[in-house]
Design an enzyme around this catalytic site. Structure first.
Site, short mmCIF file in Angstrom:
data_model
loop_
_atom_site.label_atom_id
_atom_site.label_comp_id
_atom_site.label_asym_id
_atom_site.label_seq_id
_atom_site.Cartn_x
_atom_site.Cartn_y
_atom_site.Cartn_z
N CYS A 2 0.83 -1.18 0.00
CA CYS A 2 0.00 0.00 0.00
C CYS A 2 0.88 1.24 0.00
CB CYS A 2 -0.89 0.01 1.26
SG CYS A 2 -1.73 -1.57 1.55
N ARG A 50 -4.89 1.51 -0.02
CA ARG A 50 -4.69 0.07 0.17
C ARG A 50 -4.77 -0.73 -1.12
NH1 ARG A 50 -8.52 -4.39 3.29
NH2 ARG A 50 -6.91 -5.99 3.50
N LEU A 51 -3.79 -1.61 -1.29
CA LEU A 51 -3.85 -2.69 -2.27
C LEU A 51 -4.11 -3.96 -1.48
CD1 LEU A 51 -3.42 -3.43 -5.31
CD2 LEU A 51 -1.06 -3.96 -4.71
N SER A 52 -5.29 -4.52 -1.59
CA SER A 52 -5.71 -5.61 -0.72
C SER A 52 -5.11 -6.93 -1.18
CB SER A 52 -7.24 -5.73 -0.72
OG SER A 52 -7.82 -4.49 -0.40
N ILE A 53 -4.33 -7.55 -0.28
CA ILE A 53 -3.64 -8.80 -0.60
C ILE A 53 -4.03 -9.91 0.36
CG2 ILE A 53 -1.38 -9.91 -0.86
CD1 ILE A 53 -1.88 -7.80 -2.97
N ILE A 54 -4.03 -9.60 1.65
CA ILE A 54 -4.36 -10.56 2.70
C ILE A 54 -5.53 -10.03 3.51
CG2 ILE A 54 -3.52 -11.66 4.83
CD1 ILE A 54 -0.73 -11.71 3.58
N ASN A 79 2.95 -0.35 5.09
CA ASN A 79 3.14 -0.73 3.70
C ASN A 79 4.07 -1.93 3.66
OD1 ASN A 79 3.61 -0.83 0.91
ND2 ASN A 79 5.19 0.75 1.00
N ASP A 104 -2.03 -9.44 8.47
CA ASP A 104 -0.70 -9.34 9.07
C ASP A 104 -0.47 -8.02 9.80
OD1 ASP A 104 -0.79 -7.97 6.65
OD2 ASP A 104 1.25 -8.46 6.08
N GLY A 371 13.62 -12.20 -8.35
CA GLY A 371 14.90 -12.72 -7.86
C GLY A 371 15.87 -11.68 -7.34
#
Length: 640
Positions: A2, A50-54, A79, A104, A371
């Site tokens: 976020c 917010r970018l909602s992930i969990i 973030n 989290d 990576g």
């Protein structure tokens, strides 16, 4: 993943800044298009995108949390991602601390309540966060060990502002009384190194909290910062009959890291180039996700595309593969928007293909693995071999070594052995400045006549070398790169360019448990058998396809040398230089002459030219306000 901002006022008038903070928050909608919110009391105001992930339905921010006796004591904006949040939640809940979501974020603030500043030592993940303690009237801010997530700070007459994006602070600069003049020392560092080194930014009044640090701030006072993480690279030789145990430990740590980095309530994909780093991550991710999507980018010009190798790797591990090919025209058109997203210029041409592959990936997934960090942790850069090749010079008396250096200066350019003599005559502190130096002082003086010889890379590197005197030569170079090139270039572009597309990028190599193993590898198992990252390659023998295992690193190579000399970008570069209003910074005639020399084949100036061109475009946006980047308002589904 976020974006957040906050203002701790100097005069207990936070409500007066509510409209200003709302406007500043809009500058980072790309970081969080799914949800937004604000919170304030008399001393502080915070905003969040917010970018909602969990825990998509819950875990909204700003987040209020507290123990039972004061359930709204703390205010959190955060973030990043905490990958061991499940384990931390169990530990903290068993200690009697309440939880109201399954995300989290609560584990950070609950951990802060229990452990104070030491919470950062418990977190396994990438993060920048701010916790406002409404009882103590103190703000606590922190960044992850490696600097994966950004955190800008500006202390002004109105108070201290913190933000995930510098442009949000700039949007409030006038009202806050911020000194937003250009920092000429930082400009010289940028021209020297291709990036602006932490804690600097190109604006005098805005700085960054450094990686591996936290800070405390009280109303009306300046932030006080503390370092909680410093790499040690304390290694001892490993007996031959113990080497396999080390290789197994590397594989186990990386497998566990990838597994935890796959934790999400949305679809996780993986970037895939032609090298071992991204291929290892993708192969391990495929074990957790049978339907893994992989993404790569390339160019039509032969020799500058990883597409074929990446496709072969994807087929070998059984992943569905998606490719984006970038044209020179697309490349040039995207640069202004990319410079806007970056906040400060980074003169790395691979930013542009990364932007396009991230945009393509966001059509299919919300999170990608990558990576980054493998080279710094496992000894992947070819230059790390140099201490071994120059070891014979260490036996030569200093006076004679200096004489060899003077001899090298009078030898003709291109003569065999000239470079070896020159570098062999210098100490590591003199010759190695990281992976990114564009100009030596003579070249820099040609394009920025005001350059000061005392403002060079040694401002950045000398303190780092002083910290690493106990390390072996290869480890000293790794230590330097962790604090310079990796956090100044690699991680800046990883965060900014993927977030420009509302895409979360995760980097499993840069994990505290993976680092704990990597830190113990002796240099004899990093640079060995004629290759780099030897221990990692051995560890990945049963995981990575054979055609990649010993292939040299390329990443997303860009044909910049050819484009700037040819019809593709020569005219564009010429126009960019002529139109730029940077006469007080650059000798534009000298830059144009450099461009002509490059076209005529007199010298390869592509790296230096791109450093100047990137700055000129950035300057046109943020200083001249002459260039308006094409920033797309894209709406993505919350769940993919």
């Amino acid at each position: 993943m976020c974006g957040f901002l906050g203002l701790l006022t100097a005069t207990s008038n936070a409500k007066d800044f509510e409209p200003l903070m709302s406007s500043a928050l809009s500058c980072m909608r790309h970081r969080g298009p799914d949800d937004s919110g604000t919170w304030l009391d008399e001393d502080a105001i915070f905003g969040f995108a917010r970018l909602s992930i969990i825990d998509i339905a819950h875990s909204h921010q700003p987040l209020l949390w507290g123990p039972e006796e004061n359930p709204e004591r703390y205010l959190l904006t955060f973030n990043g991602e905490i990958y061991n949040y499940v384990e931390l939640r169990e530990e903290l809940a068993s200690a009697g601390l309440p939880f109201h979501t399954t995300g989290d974020s609560e584990t950070i603030v609950a951990g802060y309540h229990r452990w104070g500043a030491k919470v950062v030592e418990h977190l396994r993940g990438m993060f920048a966060f701010a916790i406002w303690d409404t009882e103590k009237r103190e703000l606590f801010i922190a960044r992850d060990r490696f600097g994966i997530k950004p955190l800008y700070i500006a202390t002004t007459p109105a108070g201290t502002m913190v933000s995930s994006e510098k442009k949000s602070i700039l949007a409030a600069a006038k009202e806050l009384g911020l000194d937003s003049s250009l920092d000429y020392r930082a400009i010289e560092h940028y021209v020297d190194l291709q990036y602006v080194p932490e804690p600097e930014s190109l604006h005098t009044g805005i700085r960054r909290l450094e990686s591996g640090c936290y800070a405390t701030v009280r109303p009306g006072e300046a932030p006080v910062s503390y370092r909680y993480f410093a790499p040690e690279f304390r290694t001892t030789p490993v007996p031959a009959d113990e080497e396999q145990k080390l290789f197994d430990a590397i594989a186990d740590a990386l497998r566990d890291s990838v597994e935890k980095h796959m934790r999400a309530d949305v679809t996780v994909g993986s970037f895939l180039s032609g090298g071992i780093d991204s291929t290892a991550i993708a192969a391990l991710a495929k074990q957790s996700n049978p339907n893994l999507l992989t993404f790569t980018t390339g160019f039509e010009r032969e020799g500058y595309s990883e597409v074929d190798v990446a496709a072969e790797s994807a087929e070998a591990i059984g992943a569905e593969h998606i490719v984006k090919v970038v044209s020179p025209e697309e490349y040039a058109e995207a640069v202004p928007a990319i410079m806007w997203y970056l906040d400060d210029p980074v003169a790395d041409p691979s930013l542009v293909p990364l932007y396009f592959v991230a945009r393509e990936a966001r059509k299919h997934v919300k999170v990608v693995l990558s990576g980054e960090g493998a080279d710094e942790l496992f000894g992947g850069y070819t230059i790390y071999k140099e201490p071994l090749s120059l070891a014979p010079f260490e036996k030569i008396p200093d006076g004679l070594r200096r004489g060899l250096g003077r001899l090298s200066h009078i030898l003709p350019e291109g003569m065999k052995g000239k470079s070896l003599l020159e570098r062999g005559s210098m100490s590591m502190e003199e010759r190695y400045y990281g992976n990114a130096r564009s100009f030596n002082f003579e070249q820099m003086s040609r394009v920025i006549p005001w350059a000061k010889k005392e403002w060079d890379h040694r401002d950045v590197t000398a303190p780092l070398y002083a910290q690493s005197t106990h390390m072996d030569p290869v480890a000293r170079m790794q230590h330097l790169d962790l604090f310079t090139w990796m956090r100044g270039d690699i991680l800046v572009k990883a965060d900014k360019i993927t977030m420009a597309n509302s895409l979360e990028l995760r980097v499993p190599f840069l994990d505290k448990e993976v680092f704990a193993v990597a830190e113990s590898i002796p240099y004899q198992l990093k640079i060995s058998h004629g290759t780099t990252k030897y221990a990692l390659r051995r560890a990945m023998e049963q995981i990575v396809p054979p055609h990649v295992l010993h292939r040299r690193k390329l990443g997303f190579p860009v044909p910049m040398r050819h484009w700037l000399a040819g019809d593709e970008l020569y005219g564009w570069a010429q126009d960019t230089i002529r139109e730029s209003q940077t006469e007080d910074i650059f000798n534009k005639d000298a830059v144009l002459e450099m461009l002509k020399e490059h076209r005529d084949g007199v010298s390869d100036h592509s790296r230096r030219l791109w450093t100047v061109l990137a700055f000129m475009i950035w300057h046109g946006i943020f200083v001249e306000e002459r260039i308006t980047p094409a920033i797309e308002e894209r709406d993505y589904p919350v769940n993919i």
